[in-house]
Design a protein around this motif. Structure first.
Motif, short mmCIF file in Angstrom:
data_model
loop_
_atom_site.label_atom_id
_atom_site.label_comp_id
_atom_site.label_asym_id
_atom_site.label_seq_id
_atom_site.Cartn_x
_atom_site.Cartn_y
_atom_site.Cartn_z
N SER A 20 0.86 -1.16 0.00
CA SER A 20 0.00 0.00 0.00
C SER A 20 0.91 1.23 0.00
N TYR A 21 0.33 2.42 0.05
CA TYR A 21 1.19 3.60 0.05
C TYR A 21 0.61 4.67 0.97
N ILE A 22 1.47 5.60 1.31
CA ILE A 22 1.11 6.73 2.16
C ILE A 22 1.67 7.99 1.49
N THR A 23 0.87 9.06 1.47
CA THR A 23 1.33 10.28 0.81
C THR A 23 2.24 11.09 1.75
N ASP A 24 2.92 12.06 1.16
CA ASP A 24 3.77 12.96 1.95
C ASP A 24 2.98 13.59 3.10
N ASP A 25 1.78 14.09 2.81
CA ASP A 25 0.96 14.77 3.83
C ASP A 25 0.64 13.84 4.98
N GLU A 26 0.23 12.62 4.64
CA GLU A 26 -0.12 11.65 5.69
C GLU A 26 1.10 11.29 6.54
N ALA A 27 2.26 11.22 5.89
CA ALA A 27 3.49 10.89 6.62
C ALA A 27 3.84 12.01 7.60
N MET A 28 3.72 13.24 7.15
CA MET A 28 4.04 14.39 8.00
C MET A 28 3.12 14.44 9.23
N ASP A 29 1.86 14.18 8.99
CA ASP A 29 0.89 14.16 10.08
C ASP A 29 1.26 13.08 11.10
N ALA A 30 1.62 11.91 10.61
CA ALA A 30 1.96 10.80 11.50
C ALA A 30 3.23 11.08 12.30
N PHE A 31 4.15 11.80 11.70
CA PHE A 31 5.40 12.15 12.39
C PHE A 31 5.07 12.84 13.73
N HIS A 32 4.14 13.79 13.66
CA HIS A 32 3.79 14.54 14.88
C HIS A 32 2.98 13.69 15.83
N LYS A 33 2.09 12.87 15.30
CA LYS A 33 1.27 12.03 16.18
C LYS A 33 2.16 11.09 16.99
N LEU A 34 3.08 10.42 16.32
CA LEU A 34 3.95 9.48 17.04
C LEU A 34 4.80 10.22 18.07
N ALA A 35 5.30 11.39 17.68
CA ALA A 35 6.13 12.18 18.60
C ALA A 35 5.34 12.48 19.89
N ARG A 36 4.07 12.85 19.74
CA ARG A 36 3.27 13.23 20.92
C ARG A 36 2.81 12.02 21.71
N TRP A 37 2.49 10.94 21.01
CA TRP A 37 2.03 9.74 21.72
C TRP A 37 3.15 9.07 22.51
N GLU A 38 4.30 8.93 21.83
CA GLU A 38 5.32 8.04 22.38
C GLU A 38 6.67 8.71 22.65
N GLY A 39 6.78 10.00 22.32
CA GLY A 39 8.08 10.64 22.54
C GLY A 39 9.16 10.09 21.62
N ILE A 40 8.76 9.75 20.38
CA ILE A 40 9.73 9.20 19.42
C ILE A 40 9.63 9.99 18.12
N LEU A 41 10.79 10.52 17.69
CA LEU A 41 10.84 11.16 16.37
C LEU A 41 11.33 10.10 15.38
N ALA A 42 10.42 9.65 14.53
CA ALA A 42 10.78 8.58 13.59
C ALA A 42 11.30 9.17 12.28
N ALA A 43 12.12 8.40 11.59
CA ALA A 43 12.59 8.81 10.26
C ALA A 43 11.40 8.93 9.31
#
Lengths: 403, 269
Positions: free
Chosen positions: A331-354
């Protein structure tokens, strides 16, 4: 060691109809020598002990399988993150670089070369070259050097020479071509540390074996921590090494779904993406037969992704096979969706993912509610950390706020 | 038994007359297909025996900067497979010069290899040299070419051991191309030391004509290279000459005259 690689009728390294050795004649013998050395090394207990010791003491393995409690609470199923971002140098790439540099040393090579997109493979190879005292040259597209400037500095600090590649669209594909040109010229004393489960045989099978440590650990860990196998594995797919490394040890566990997430870029309809399974067709690029984004003339299409590591026109041949036999889905994920997820994971788990790995996280955020409930267990491969991406993310956000 | 292609016939004729062959490479469509047609006719007039016509590809990983750039110019100018074959068909109305298509595999696969090979045969091309199709992967493709009476020229290199050379020459037709050195295409200052050894090893294993290429750029160079070979291949130096000539009629005439000096050097050997 190499299950699922057919060695039929003089056509080595096949995954169903995919894979093979589509390289200039000058590389055939060096590739055969590499295969021989790899197979001999894997039977050599001393080599394996040295590799395992270094994976433990130097890389920091095993990496944790972390239960992401707040993310799980927000989304439903029990979500575990395989923390490859905690490897030395910040991504899974070092599992492969370390093993290949050890092989290079064993073969008596004094120089290693590598291509890099996001820079993580270049950093990992530069690191291992320093560790073993090998000369190191890394080829990197000019565009990628700009968007991953931090990693360029890291490679240089580690003593590697970083060569800017200005051909074509100046990203990963051109860096691979340039590395291959170097290799055909300097093959006597140089080993090409290909960074993903791609290219001519034996690379796809060899890199997968070196990355399968991810899946072997994850399988053991989930059995210990959740008391059962997961319902699904989710990983991003550029060339496909972190995903095949996670998937492979679970292939026989029929109940475990596998989802590979490609770069949807600006969306499939825009034409600016790297979703090979969405629009690619079977072709031959850079040594292997697989799904390739190409035009009606067989010219390789330009690709786009916010993530340099996923920005590539073809996919590892074993993924092509897993796709066709429907053992894995893509499947695929767009740039916008990836950027949104970056912040969600950071806030949920304190992890900045690549930005690469965040595509897998974003896919889970987008699709979980439709497919899984609280009873289900998912493993996401967090293949790398996001420190290298923060400047690019900041710039992206500034541009989008204006827009 | 097949009929000899124009390539095989020309090389056999040279051999019968005790002459060495000269093979020239040009990238199809650089800077336009009309220009390529004109250049090929000029090369023929300059005494070139066989023309290697490069099929432009976006990712030419065995080529150095000169031919990479030529492929880029050709694609930017709109060179496509069908237009390239159209040019070959037009050329065939005026010339019997042997034409070998020099290509990467992917552009030949996209519409099906069989159809591509049929296009080439009906346009009047004489064979293929496919850079990234080693003998292990080539069996079906070569059968297709055999059915169409198209040559398939194999490459041997300084890294090919004797068993591989044996296998490659057995699967080749037309001639065998010896790559003089490790590396990509491009001009070199002198002949690589391993080249003579490779030529001799190849000769022992085949009756096919053997051509030496990669890096040849001067008349002295070409004459030296052809000593042990049946023919030399000159590529990047010719592409570069015609590119520098700005593709004016006088520029092309001068570039063709320069090629003529290389041809004469080879013919004197």
């Amino acid at each position: 060691m190499s299950r699922n690689v057919n060695k039929s009728a003089g056509q080595p390294g096949r995954f169903g109809p995919y894979g093979g050795m589509f390289v200039p004649e000058i590389l055939m013998e060096p590739l055969r020598a590499l295969e021989g050395e790899w197979r001999a090394a894997m039977r050599d207990t001393q080599f394996k002990r040295e590799l395992n010791d270094l994976l433990r003491q130097y890389v920091g393995r095993p990496t944790p399988l972390y239960h992401a409690a707040r993310m799980s609470a927000a989304l439903g199923p029990e979500i575990y993150l395989k923390r490859e971002d905690l490897c030395h140098t910040g991504a899974h790439k070092i599992n492969n670089s370390l093993a290949q540099c050890l092989l290079a040393k064993r073969m008596g090579k004094t120089r290693v070369i590598a291509e890099t997109g996001a820079g993580q493979h270049g950093v990992a190879t530069a690191t291992c070259a320093a560790l073993f005292g090998l000369e190191c040259v890394v080829y990197m597209g000019k565009v990628d050097m700009e968007r991953q400037a931090l990693n360029v500095f890291r490679m240089q600090a580690l003593g590697a020479k970083v060569v800017s590649v200005t051909a074509g669209q100046q990203t990963l594909k051109e860096a691979i071509s340039e590395a291959m040109r170097d290799w055909v010229t300097n093959v006597h004393h140089t080993h090409y540390v290909l960074g993903t489960a791609y290219g001519a045989h034996p690379y796809p099978g060899m890199v997968r074996e070196f990355q399968s440590v991810i899946g072997r650990e994850a399988r053991r860990q989930i059995l210990a921590q959740a008391g059962r196998l997961p319902d699904a594995l989710i990983a991003c797919v550029g060339g496909g090494s972190n995903s095949i490394g996670l998937f492979h040890p679970f292939l026989k566990d029929r109940g475990v779904a596998m989802i590979g997430v490609e770069a949807g870029g600006l969306g499939i309809r825009s034409g600016q993406h790297a979703a090979r399974f969405a629009e690619g067709r079977v072709g031959v690029l850079q040594g292997t037969r697989t799904y390739v984004l190409q035009d009606d003339e067989g010219q390789i299409r330009l690709t786009h992704s916010v993530s340099a590591g996923l920005d590539y026109a073809a996919v590892g041949p074993e993924h092509a096979w897993l796709h066709d036999i429907q053992r894995a889905e893509y499947s695929y994920i767009t740039d916008d969706e990836a950027m949104d997820a970056f912040h969600k994971l950071a806030r949920w788990e304190g992890i900045l993912a690549a930005l690469e790995s965040i595509h897998a996280v974003a896919w889970v955020i987008k699709h979980t509610c439709r497919r899984w409930t609280k009873k289900d267990v998912l493993i996401i491969n967090l293949s790398g950390r996001g420190d290298k991406d923060v400047q690019q993310i900041a710039a992206w956000e500034q541009a989008h706020r204006k827009a | 038994m097949q009929n000899a292609t124009r390539i095989a016939a020309r090389l056999a004729d040279l051999k019968a007359r005790g002459k060495k062959g000269f093979i020239a490479y040009v990238t199809g469509g650089d800077p336009s297909l009309a220009a390529t047609e004109d250049i090929i006719l000029r090369l023929e007039d300059a005494g070139v025996d066989v023309v290697e016509l490069g099929v432009p590809f976006s990712d030419p990983l065995a080529d150095g900067p000169t031919i990479q750039a030529a492929a880029g110019r050709a694609l930017a100018a709109g060179a496509t497979w069908s237009r390239l074959m159209g040019m070959v068909a037009r050329l065939r109305r005026r010339s019997e010069v042997p034409l070998l298509l020099f290509s990467y595999l992917n552009p030949l696969l996209v519409r099906g290899f069989d159809r591509t090979a049929r296009d080439a045969a009906s346009a009047g091309a004489d064979g293929f040299l496919i850079l990234d199709l080693p003998v292990e992967e080539a069996a079906k493709n070569f059968q297709t070419l055999d059915r169409l009476n198209l040559d398939h020229v194999g490459l041997v290199t300084p890294t090919s051991p004797a068993e591989r050379i044996k296998r490659i020459v057995a699967a080749s037709s037309g001639f065998v191309y010896c790559v003089s050195r490790e590396g990509v295409t491009g001009v070199q200052q002198q002949l690589a030391p391993g080249a003579v050894k490779l030529l001799k090893a190849t000769r022992r294993l085949t009756k096919l004509p053997v051509a030496l290429g990669f890096g040849i750029a001067t008349p002295q160079h070409a004459a030296a290279a052809v000593q042990e070979a049946d023919a030399v291949v000159v590529g990047s130096a010719i592409v570069d000459r015609f590119h520098q000539a700005q593709h004016t009629a006088t520029g092309r005439a001068a570039a063709a005259r320069w090629v003529g000096t290389l041809v004469r050097a080879v013919k004197k050997v």
